[in-house]
Motif scaffolding. Structure first.
Motif, PDB file in Angstrom:
ATOM      1  N   CYS A 183       0.835  -1.213   0.000  1.00 46.12           N
ATOM      2  CA  CYS A 183       0.000   0.000   0.000  1.00 46.12           C
ATOM      3  C   CYS A 183       0.864   1.255   0.000  1.00 46.12           C
ATOM      4  N   PHE A 184       1.960   1.216   0.766  1.00 44.21           N
ATOM      5  CA  PHE A 184       2.858   2.375   0.803  1.00 44.21           C
ATOM      6  C   PHE A 184       3.451   2.648  -0.580  1.00 44.21           C
ATOM      7  N   GLY A 185       3.904   1.587  -1.262  1.00 41.57           N
ATOM      8  CA  GLY A 185       4.494   1.752  -2.590  1.00 41.57           C
ATOM      9  C   GLY A 185       3.529   2.382  -3.568  1.00 41.57           C
ATOM     10  N   LYS A 186       2.285   1.904  -3.554  1.00 42.05           N
ATOM     11  CA  LYS A 186       1.282   2.452  -4.471  1.00 42.05           C
ATOM     12  C   LYS A 186       0.964   3.912  -4.130  1.00 42.05           C
ATOM     13  N   MET A 187       0.903   4.210  -2.829  1.00 45.25           N
ATOM     14  CA  MET A 187       0.602   5.573  -2.419  1.00 45.25           C
ATOM     15  C   MET A 187       1.750   6.512  -2.781  1.00 45.25           C
ATOM     16  N   MET A 188       2.983   6.044  -2.605  1.00 45.65           N
ATOM     17  CA  MET A 188       4.139   6.868  -2.928  1.00 45.65           C
ATOM     18  C   MET A 188       4.174   7.201  -4.416  1.00 45.65           C
ATOM     19  N   ASP A 189       3.847   6.222  -5.249  1.00 41.58           N
ATOM     20  CA  ASP A 189       3.823   6.454  -6.693  1.00 41.58           C
ATOM     21  C   ASP A 189       2.710   7.413  -7.102  1.00 41.58           C
ATOM     22  N   PHE A 243       5.104   9.051   3.319  1.00 40.56           N
ATOM     23  CA  PHE A 243       5.878   8.954   4.561  1.00 40.56           C
ATOM     24  C   PHE A 243       5.145   9.616   5.721  1.00 40.56           C
ATOM     25  N   THR A 244       4.504  10.748   5.464  1.00 32.10           N
ATOM     26  CA  THR A 244       3.779  11.452   6.530  1.00 32.10           C
ATOM     27  C   THR A 244       2.655  10.597   7.091  1.00 32.10           C
ATOM     28  N   LEU A 245       1.855   9.999   6.205  1.00 31.25           N
ATOM     29  CA  LEU A 245       0.732   9.180   6.653  1.00 31.25           C
ATOM     30  C   LEU A 245       1.203   7.967   7.445  1.00 31.25           C
ATOM     31  N   PHE A 246       2.140   7.214   6.880  1.00 33.59           N
ATOM     32  CA  PHE A 246       2.531   5.957   7.510  1.00 33.59           C
ATOM     33  C   PHE A 246       3.352   6.166   8.778  1.00 33.59           C
ATOM     34  N   CYS A 276       0.970   7.607  11.542  1.00 33.76           N
ATOM     35  CA  CYS A 276       0.140   6.573  12.171  1.00 33.76           C
ATOM     36  C   CYS A 276       0.978   5.625  13.034  1.00 33.76           C
ATOM     37  N   ALA A 277       2.197   5.333  12.581  1.00 31.85           N
ATOM     38  CA  ALA A 277       3.059   4.403  13.316  1.00 31.85           C
ATOM     39  C   ALA A 277       3.390   4.920  14.709  1.00 31.85           C
ATOM     40  N   ILE A 278       3.501   6.238  14.857  1.00 31.01           N
ATOM     41  CA  ILE A 278       3.818   6.819  16.168  1.00 31.01           C
ATOM     42  C   ILE A 278       2.782   6.411  17.213  1.00 31.01           C
ATOM     43  N   LEU A 307       8.868   8.707  14.774  1.00 33.07           N
ATOM     44  CA  LEU A 307       8.884  10.169  14.888  1.00 33.07           C
ATOM     45  C   LEU A 307      10.228  10.714  14.396  1.00 33.07           C
ATOM     46  N   CYS A 308      11.315  10.084  14.841  1.00 28.50           N
ATOM     47  CA  CYS A 308      12.656  10.493  14.390  1.00 28.50           C
ATOM     48  C   CYS A 308      12.807  10.259  12.886  1.00 28.50           C
ATOM     49  N   SER A 309      12.222   9.159  12.405  1.00 24.86           N
ATOM     50  CA  SER A 309      12.291   8.857  10.970  1.00 24.86           C
ATOM     51  C   SER A 309      11.574   9.912  10.144  1.00 24.86           C
ATOM     52  N   LEU A 310      10.419  10.349  10.630  1.00 30.78           N
ATOM     53  CA  LEU A 310       9.626  11.344   9.909  1.00 30.78           C
ATOM     54  C   LEU A 310      10.387  12.666   9.803  1.00 30.78           C
ATOM     55  N   ILE A 311      11.005  13.081  10.897  1.00 32.01           N
ATOM     56  CA  ILE A 311      11.782  14.329  10.891  1.00 32.01           C
ATOM     57  C   ILE A 311      12.961  14.209   9.924  1.00 32.01           C
TER      58      ILE A 311
END
Length: 387
Positions: free
Chosen positions: A256-262, A270-273, A276-278, A367-371
């Motif tokens: 799903c991430f790959g399709k959304m990124m494309d 990245f923002t969405l996933f 939500c992961a946080i 959170l660190c990954s997103l920044i």
């Protein structure tokens, strides 16, 4: 097959220690030799792939990985196992960088993330298959079952022949290589990854992205089943179901991430996933029965690990063609080697604090990954244009 090989080692570690009459500390260093081999392989074969051809190097490293893995079945001492795991790691490290680069260079920009996510997600399927194969081999052949496991490492040899026959070099890469030789330009090397402030930052930032992801993945897979058994009073069968549901969540999340990124771009995906992961990791401690725990674990896998499939796409777009395989292999191998130490930190948190402390730690990673990824996207100005 790489994921299966990694999981085979985890299943085989106890019988290896027992058969060779060694200690857990000595046995535990086997994985370290694999990680060192991955780093060395990513540098050596990444250089060769960038300068002499991706397909050739990809084929040869598949052979190295396959035969080194299968040779584990015939190892008669712990030192030979160290050597073989180092060689298998070299092959795996080379394949990591070369494989994702081949995908990036052979599909249109609006398909690269999708196909990369397919490749990465099937690694998770390998983890599930390894558990099934290990249950059969160790149950059917109690004395030599761990040796039988590694014989499955020969299967990629079939893939190597198919790759050699059907896969061709990207014409743009061939032109680029000829032009560099005609102009007597220096061949790309690891120094190129740190040439100037921009590339130095991008390289360090992408290594950090892989560190954070590996820390999250290995922390979840290595410790959470044990935590559930001891602190949440979940039995072994239920914790195994948790692991399977987590892996299924990871596979679905990556796709799903790959399709959304494309479709919507890297920043939105990245923002969405990551966003939500946080929060979804906290659903683990909020679970009150087996069903809610399975749902929580699937959600955690879906959001927390899905972004991994997008990193190689970013790296491939950030670096020029002549150092692209080196870049992909180097940042992944470094990240996995350092991030793979996270179970030690989580073990410390478990010994001295509570489950909540572990979950807080796991929520800080995305959170660190997103920044970090925001700074990478801003600096590199990555778009969905062709690579």
């Amino acid at each position: 097959m790489q994921a299966m090989d990694l999981m085979f080692l985890s299943f085989a570690l106890t019988p290896i220690i027992k058969q060779f009459h060694t200690t857990g500390t000595v046995g535990g260093t086997i994985a370290s030799f694999s990680n060192i081999g991955m780093l060395v392989g990513s540098l050596i074969f990444g250089y060769l792939a960038d300068n002499f051809g991706r397909v050739k190097v990809f084929t040869y490293t598949i052979f190295i990985f396959a035969f080194a893995t299968a040779a584990m079945a015939f190892a008669n001492n712990i030192y030979l196992i160290y050597v073989l795991r180092f060689l298998a790691g070299m092959g795996a490290g080379a394949e990591l960088g070369t494989g994702v680069t081949l995908i990036a260079e052979n599909f249109k920009g609006n398909k690269v993330a999708t196909f990369t996510s397919y490749a990465e997600s099937f690694g998770e399927l390998g983890a599930i298959l390894s558990a099934l194969i290990a249950a059969w081999a160790l149950g059917t052949f109690p004395r030599i079952g761990w040796r039988v496991l590694f014989l499955f490492g020969l299967l990629p040899v079939i893939l190597a022949f198919l790759v050699r026959i059907h896969l061709k070099e990207n014409p743009k890469f061939i032109r680029n290589m000829k032009e560099r030789k005609a102009k007597h330009q220096k061949q790309g090397s690891i120094k190129e990854l740190f040439k100037g402030p921009k590339f130095a930052y991008l390289t360090c930032a992408m290594i950090m992205m892989y560190i954070l992801d590996s820390a999250s993945y290995y922390g979840l897979m290595d410790w959470m089943p044990s935590i559930m058994q001891k602190q949440l009073h979940i039995n072994l069968t239920q914790s195994s179901l948790w692991m399977v549901s987590t892996i299924v969540g990871v596979m679905l999340g990556m796709i799903c991430f790959g399709k959304m990124m494309d479709k919507f771009g890297a920043k939105a995906a990245f923002t969405l996933f990551f966003g939500c992961a946080i929060f979804v990791v906290y659903t683990i401690i909020l679970s009150y029965n087996s069903l809610t725990l399975l749902l929580a674990s699937t959600l955690v896998g879906f959001f927390a690990e899905a972004c991994y499939s997008g990193y190689a796409v970013i790296v491939s777009k950030c670096y020029p063609m002549e150092i692209r395989v080196t870049a992909n292999g180097f940042v992944q191998s470094c990240g996995k080697a350092i991030g793979g130490l996270s179970p030690i930190l989580i073990g410390f948190l478990i010994d001295h604090y509570s489950l909540l402390a572990v979950v807080i730690f796991l929520s800080l990673l995305p959170l660190c990954s997103l920044i970090t990824i925001y700074t990478v996207l801003h600096m590199s100005k990555v778009s969905n244009q062709n690579i």
